[in-house]
Design a protein around this motif. Structure first.
Motif, PDB file in Angstrom:
ATOM      1  N   THR A 167       0.928  -1.245  -0.032  1.00  0.00           N
ATOM      2  CA  THR A 167       0.070  -0.027   0.048  1.00  0.00           C
ATOM      3  C   THR A 167       0.867   1.201  -0.104  1.00  0.00           C
ATOM      4  O   THR A 167       0.658   2.248  -0.846  1.00  0.00           O
ATOM      5  N   MET A 171       1.401   3.866  -3.112  1.00  0.00           N
ATOM      6  CA  MET A 171       0.874   5.281  -2.849  1.00  0.00           C
ATOM      7  C   MET A 171       2.028   6.101  -3.315  1.00  0.00           C
ATOM      8  O   MET A 171       1.983   7.068  -3.985  1.00  0.00           O
ATOM      9  N   LYS A 188      -4.936  -0.501   6.377  1.00  0.00           N
ATOM     10  CA  LYS A 188      -5.627   0.692   6.986  1.00  0.00           C
ATOM     11  C   LYS A 188      -4.571   0.968   8.061  1.00  0.00           C
ATOM     12  O   LYS A 188      -5.062   1.745   9.016  1.00  0.00           O
ATOM     13  N   ILE A 192      -0.108   3.931   7.595  1.00  0.00           N
ATOM     14  CA  ILE A 192      -0.539   4.052   6.183  1.00  0.00           C
ATOM     15  C   ILE A 192      -1.021   5.510   6.212  1.00  0.00           C
ATOM     16  O   ILE A 192      -0.492   6.159   5.266  1.00  0.00           O
ATOM     17  N   VAL A 193      -1.910   5.911   7.209  1.00  0.00           N
ATOM     18  CA  VAL A 193      -2.283   7.318   7.019  1.00  0.00           C
ATOM     19  C   VAL A 193      -1.306   8.218   7.468  1.00  0.00           C
ATOM     20  O   VAL A 193      -1.292   9.259   6.667  1.00  0.00           O
ATOM     21  N   ALA A 196       0.698   8.854   4.197  1.00  0.00           N
ATOM     22  CA  ALA A 196      -0.059   9.575   3.258  1.00  0.00           C
ATOM     23  C   ALA A 196      -0.094  11.148   3.551  1.00  0.00           C
ATOM     24  O   ALA A 196      -0.124  11.961   2.851  1.00  0.00           O
ATOM     25  N   ILE A 206      -3.407  12.826  -1.993  1.00  0.00           N
ATOM     26  CA  ILE A 206      -3.785  11.442  -1.623  1.00  0.00           C
ATOM     27  C   ILE A 206      -4.971  11.501  -0.523  1.00  0.00           C
ATOM     28  O   ILE A 206      -5.140  12.320   0.398  1.00  0.00           O
ATOM     29  N   ALA A 209      -6.758   7.477   2.590  1.00  0.00           N
ATOM     30  CA  ALA A 209      -5.882   6.532   3.452  1.00  0.00           C
ATOM     31  C   ALA A 209      -6.555   6.218   4.912  1.00  0.00           C
ATOM     32  O   ALA A 209      -7.020   7.050   5.495  1.00  0.00           O
ATOM     33  N   ILE A 214      -8.053   4.094  -1.618  1.00  0.00           N
ATOM     34  CA  ILE A 214      -7.272   5.101  -1.304  1.00  0.00           C
ATOM     35  C   ILE A 214      -7.436   5.800  -2.861  1.00  0.00           C
ATOM     36  O   ILE A 214      -7.191   4.988  -3.744  1.00  0.00           O
TER      37      ILE A 214
END
Ligand code: UD1
Length: 413
Positions: A167, A171, A188, A192-193, A196, A206, A209, A214
């Motif tokens: 991911t 991204m 998730k 990841i967030v 992003a 983006i 996320a 996404i």
């Protein structure tokens, strides 16, 4: 060889401050080279994996200034090479992010295949599938991933499994591709967030996320930024378990309690007390805890990186518990080490069946990997007498000043 020697039996008590998330830091350090301007990253954990990755980006021309042990300024303007193949980066997992970042920015990358903990086969087919769908040609030769593209073009990518690494990697490449990319079934996890958010702080576009989809609109350039990494969910969880296992009382500061919910719920279920504050959790236990079932799952499920620690706690709890590992197929290597301390755990396939014992006795044991190593430290904190833990370099890959932090909470080493 460096070892931990722990005299068990002292309940942990006091306060501990959690550092920045290692797995977010690895993505963020690499993403930083995608800008041609200085990027300042704060709340960086001072751990071996981070140092290895900083050296790796420096080796291809990025300017890396350590402002202090938790702050670094990175400038990717002078990168003069897209080929990285050092011994050190072959040992860590996060080195795979160099492919996504270099491919996104320069449309080519030649990077040694990643290493990391030996907890399963850890394929990277989903990373490669994503890069190819964006228009890259990817091949593996002489132990390296070779990715090249004339041009990257946004597309619709469905991940067969919600891979954290794939991911983040996709991204990164997609945020400098032409047009719109959608990643379906992404991971998730909190990091990841965080990656992003960091890319967005540099001008990426983006959205989504942390959700099931996404959406990324490619941009041609990224710019300078100042960013602070989120707290480490797994370091926090490890101290939560250590507090409960030692029947201690610990205030764990600089955390995001929402990221710890899966862990808190299990601790409460077996009888520990967990109090949540805005950016802290307090965990205490004053009696032997009970049994439960735990199954590791992608976020927001119970994290696989907390599996050895919770299993160690359950090995000391009353009754029969089960721990099912559904992410990695070889993550029970610590069970034999715990057995030396008196634990009663039988592994059948991906399930550990745990008969709780009243206590452990200290023994000479060896950390098989990063998180299992941390779990063995928890076991040593509880055990009667002295425990000697070898191969602690695994632990130092991901826990900053672990020894200092547990000693400050009263542990005797
Ligand atoms: C990352 C974390 C690691 C954590 C794991 C799961 C880093 C540096 N490491 O590892 O600490 O334990 O997430 O939360 O952030 N898979 C495939 N094909 C792929 C990629 C993954 O089949 O291309 C499978 C894996 O075999 C595994 C599952 O997907 O069963 C999850 O792996 P993934 O999330 O990719 O883990 P890592 O990124 O290696």
């Amino acid at each position: 060889m460096k070892q931990y020697i722990i005299k068990g039996g002292t309940p942990l008590s006091g306060e501990v401050t959690i550092g920045g998330a290692k797995n977010a830091a690895l993505g963020i350090i690499v993403a930083a080279i995608m800008a041609d301007e200085p990027v300042t990253i704060d709340n960086l954990p001072d751990v071996d994996d981070v140092r290895v990755l900083l050296d790796a980006i420096e080796s291809i021309g990025a300017i890396v200034e350590r402002i202090d042990s938790h702050t670094v300024r990175i400038n990717g303007a002078c990168i003069n090479d897209v080929s990285i193949d050092e011994d050190a980066i072959r040992k860590i997992r996060g080195s795979y992010y160099l492919v996504g970042a270099l491919l996104g920015k320069y449309k080519k990358a030649l990077v040694a295949l990643p290493g990391g903990c030996q907890i399963g086969s850890r394929p990277i087919d989903q990373h490669i599938k994503g890069f190819e769908q964006l228009g890259a040609k990817v091949s593996i030769h002489h132990g390296k991933i070779d990715a090249q593209a004339e041009n990257l073009v946004g597309t619709h990518i469905y991940l067969d499994c919600p891979s954290v690494g794939a991911t983040i990697n996709i991204m990164m490449a997609a945020c400098m591709a032409e047009g719109k990319t959608i990643i379906e079934n992404p991971a998730k996890e909190p990091h990841i967030v965080d990656v992003a958010n960091f890319l967005n702080s540099m001008g990426a576009d983006i959205k989504g996320a942390g959700t099931d989809k996404i959406r990324i609109n490619g941009v041609s350039k990224l710019h300078s930024s100042e960013y602070s990494i989120i707290p480490d969910q797994i370091e926090a969880g490890t101290f939560m378990v250590a507090a409960a296992a030692t029947h201690g009382d610990v205030l764990i500061k600089n955390v995001i309690p929402k990221h710890l919910e899966a862990i808190s719920v299990k601790l409460i279920e077996i009888g520990a007390t967990v109090e949540e504050y805005d950016d802290a959790v307090r965990v205490s236990a004053d009696h032997r805890l009970g049994h439960t079932q735990v199954k590791t799952l992608p976020y927001p499920g119970f994290p696989t990186d907390m599996q050895p620690q919770i299993a160690t706690l359950l090995a000391l709890s009353e009754g029969t518990s089960t721990v099912t590992e559904s992410i990695f197929e070889n993550r029970f290597k610590y069970v034999d080490e715990l057995a030396r301390m008196g634990a009663s755990i039988k592994v059948e396939g991906n399930v550990a069946i745990i008969e709780g014992v009243e206590g452990f006795t200290g023994a000479a044991i060896s950390a098989p990997d990063l998180r299992a190593g941390a779990a063995l430290v928890v076991a040593g904190l509880v055990a009667e007498g002295y425990t000697t833990i070898d191969s602690i370099h695994f632990i130092e890959r991901g826990y900053e000043n672990f020894e200092g932090k547990i000693t400050a909470l009263g542990a005797v080493s």
